[in-house]
Scaffold this motif. Structure first.
Motif, PDB file in Angstrom:
ATOM      1  N   ARG A 193      -0.169  10.156  -2.438  1.00 53.27           N
ATOM      2  CA  ARG A 193      -1.630  10.217  -2.451  1.00 53.27           C
ATOM      3  C   ARG A 193      -2.232   8.843  -2.732  1.00 53.27           C
ATOM      4  O   ARG A 193      -1.620   8.024  -3.422  1.00 53.27           O
ATOM      5  CB  ARG A 193      -2.120  11.203  -3.513  1.00 53.27           C
ATOM      6  CG  ARG A 193      -1.611  12.623  -3.335  1.00 53.27           C
ATOM      7  CD  ARG A 193      -2.151  13.536  -4.430  1.00 53.27           C
ATOM      8  NE  ARG A 193      -1.786  13.072  -5.765  1.00 53.27           N
ATOM      9  CZ  ARG A 193      -0.621  13.333  -6.353  1.00 53.27           C
ATOM     10  NH1 ARG A 193       0.310  14.037  -5.725  1.00 53.27           N
ATOM     11  NH2 ARG A 193      -0.363  12.885  -7.571  1.00 53.27           N
ATOM     12  N   PRO A 194      -3.454   8.586  -2.257  1.00 57.61           N
ATOM     13  CA  PRO A 194      -4.135   7.337  -2.624  1.00 57.61           C
ATOM     14  C   PRO A 194      -4.478   7.341  -4.107  1.00 57.61           C
ATOM     15  O   PRO A 194      -4.438   8.380  -4.772  1.00 57.61           O
ATOM     16  CB  PRO A 194      -5.390   7.326  -1.748  1.00 57.61           C
ATOM     17  CG  PRO A 194      -5.597   8.755  -1.365  1.00 57.61           C
ATOM     18  CD  PRO A 194      -4.251   9.405  -1.328  1.00 57.61           C
ATOM     19  N   ASN A 228       2.482   7.491  -6.263  1.00 61.04           N
ATOM     20  CA  ASN A 228       1.486   8.501  -6.651  1.00 61.04           C
ATOM     21  C   ASN A 228       1.699   9.801  -5.875  1.00 61.04           C
ATOM     22  O   ASN A 228       0.739  10.520  -5.598  1.00 61.04           O
ATOM     23  CB  ASN A 228       0.072   7.964  -6.419  1.00 61.04           C
ATOM     24  CG  ASN A 228      -0.991   8.774  -7.138  1.00 61.04           C
ATOM     25  OD1 ASN A 228      -0.758   9.265  -8.241  1.00 61.04           O
ATOM     26  ND2 ASN A 228      -2.161   8.917  -6.527  1.00 61.04           N
ATOM     27  N   ALA A 251      -4.954   1.026  -0.711  1.00 58.13           N
ATOM     28  CA  ALA A 251      -4.358   2.191  -1.374  1.00 58.13           C
ATOM     29  C   ALA A 251      -5.388   3.084  -2.038  1.00 58.13           C
ATOM     30  O   ALA A 251      -5.044   4.181  -2.501  1.00 58.13           O
ATOM     31  CB  ALA A 251      -3.349   1.720  -2.424  1.00 58.13           C
ATOM     32  N   ARG A 291       1.163   4.240  -2.927  1.00 57.67           N
ATOM     33  CA  ARG A 291       0.902   5.655  -2.629  1.00 57.67           C
ATOM     34  C   ARG A 291       2.158   6.498  -2.862  1.00 57.67           C
ATOM     35  O   ARG A 291       2.064   7.631  -3.363  1.00 57.67           O
ATOM     36  CB  ARG A 291       0.399   5.799  -1.198  1.00 57.67           C
ATOM     37  CG  ARG A 291      -0.990   5.195  -1.005  1.00 57.67           C
ATOM     38  CD  ARG A 291      -1.592   5.540   0.336  1.00 57.67           C
ATOM     39  NE  ARG A 291      -2.963   5.056   0.445  1.00 57.67           N
ATOM     40  CZ  ARG A 291      -3.798   5.409   1.410  1.00 57.67           C
ATOM     41  NH1 ARG A 291      -3.410   6.243   2.362  1.00 57.67           N
ATOM     42  NH2 ARG A 291      -5.028   4.928   1.439  1.00 57.67           N
ATOM     43  N   THR A 325       0.834  -1.204   0.000  1.00 54.10           N
ATOM     44  CA  THR A 325       0.000   0.000   0.000  1.00 54.10           C
ATOM     45  C   THR A 325       0.865   1.248   0.000  1.00 54.10           C
ATOM     46  O   THR A 325       0.641   2.186  -0.781  1.00 54.10           O
ATOM     47  CB  THR A 325      -0.917   0.017   1.228  1.00 54.10           C
ATOM     48  OG1 THR A 325      -1.794  -1.112   1.185  1.00 54.10           O
ATOM     49  CG2 THR A 325      -1.741   1.300   1.278  1.00 54.10           C
TER      50      THR A 325
END
Length: 320
Positions: free
Chosen positions: A201-202, A198, A221, A195, A191
């Motif tokens: 961020r989720p 990214n 996630a 993230r 998870t």
């Protein structure tokens, strides 16, 4: 290639059988190439979604011509594809454009159509959303990475099991790549890696085909209103039950997808194929050829799939 007992690649045997007899509405086709899918390894084990009946000739897709002559088509089957001849419904065949190889056509008829429907039908991808493609160097994944990029994803993250495969996903359009082995011991580590890829961020959409810890880590996630679309169980691991509260807390969704249901609604297949085949012909979509095996070497093809030694689409040559 026929199986008379369930098991691993060793149960696939070369046999001589009479030509298949077309049923009502079916037609006999001479096969020039047959496709191999990871789901075939489940079918041989009898560990897939539908129970199998013995004896069985595996294989769900082919490229060939009508017996007696006619245009080259790519088609879907409910079995029998690992053979020199197949009986198929013409409604589930599509003309192969000039310039599109057998391997490319086979890559899009099942795996490409799956990628198309995962993003369009199940996930309802919206422009700007972040998409995670599990197994991004595989047959479905390599096409899903490209389609997500083409259809306006804000960021595409792929997972792959080796540095070479992760590099391939980025060449195909992924912005970042992650090693799924991070999920082996702790889904929370996976998870966190998704993230991190990214920007902390989720994520909005995950296309997931492994199960087990990869499923659990992917679900965690997701951002509010995120969607996890599950379409495989490659790990052979049971995925933990998802309590309703875990979905409600972040307004998340888990969606299942199986292309067999589109085969019972041929217009859904037409929607995908009439877009995918021209994209391949134009060079705008790049199927990855994963290797062409003699039909008599199908055991090796299954072994390579199970050992994660392959990328892209595997095909069989029935003439060898």
């Amino acid at each position: 290639m026929q199986i008379t007992r369930f098991g691993g690649p060793e149960v696939l045997d070369v046999v001589d059988l009479p030509d298949p007899v077309p049923g009502e509405g079916q037609q006999l086709f001479d096969v020039s190439s047959a496709g191999v899918n990871f789901a075939d390894t489940h079918q041989v084990e009898n560990s897939y979604l539908a129970p199998q009946q013995l004896p069985l000739v595996p294989g769900a897709e082919f490229v060939g011509t009508p017996a007696g002559g006619g245009p080259r088509v790519v088609g879907l089957l409910d079995g029998g594809g690992y053979a020199e001849k197949v009986a198929a419904h013409p409604r589930l065949t599509w003309p192969v454009p000039d310039g599109v190889t057998d391997e490319q056509a086979l890559a899009v008829v099942l795996q490409g159509a799956t990628a198309w429907h995962l993003l369009r039908t199940s996930a309802h991808l919206a422009a700007g959303e972040t998409v995670v493609v599990i197994a991004g160097a595989g047959g479905v994944g390599s096409l899903a990475v490209q389609l997500a990029r083409r259809w306006g994803a804000g960021r595409v993250i792929a997972t792959a099991s080796s540095a070479e495969k992760r590099a391939l996903t980025e060449e195909l359009g992924a912005d970042a790549s992650v090693d799924p082995a991070l999920a082996d011991d702790d889904p929370k580590a996976f998870t966190a890696a998704l993230r991190d890829a990214n920007g902390g961020r989720p994520v909005d959409v995950v296309l997931e085909m492994t199960g087990g810890n990869v499923f659990a880590g992917s679900l965690s996630a997701l951002a509010p209103f995120g969607r996890l679309v599950t379409y495989g169980m490659a790990s052979r691991q049971e995925t933990r039950t998802v309590p309703p509260g875990a979905l409600m807390q972040r307004s998340r969704a888990v969606i299942g997808f199986w292309l067999a249901h589109c085969m019972t609604r041929p217009q859904m297949m037409d929607d995908a194929m009439t877009e995918l085949l021209p994209l391949v012909a134009e060079g705008a979509l790049r199927p990855i050829a994963g290797g062409r095996y003699p039909l008599t070497a199908v055991r090796e093809a299954h072994q390579d799939l199970l050992a994660r030694r392959t990328t892209g689409k595997l095909t069989l040559d029935p003439a060898r």
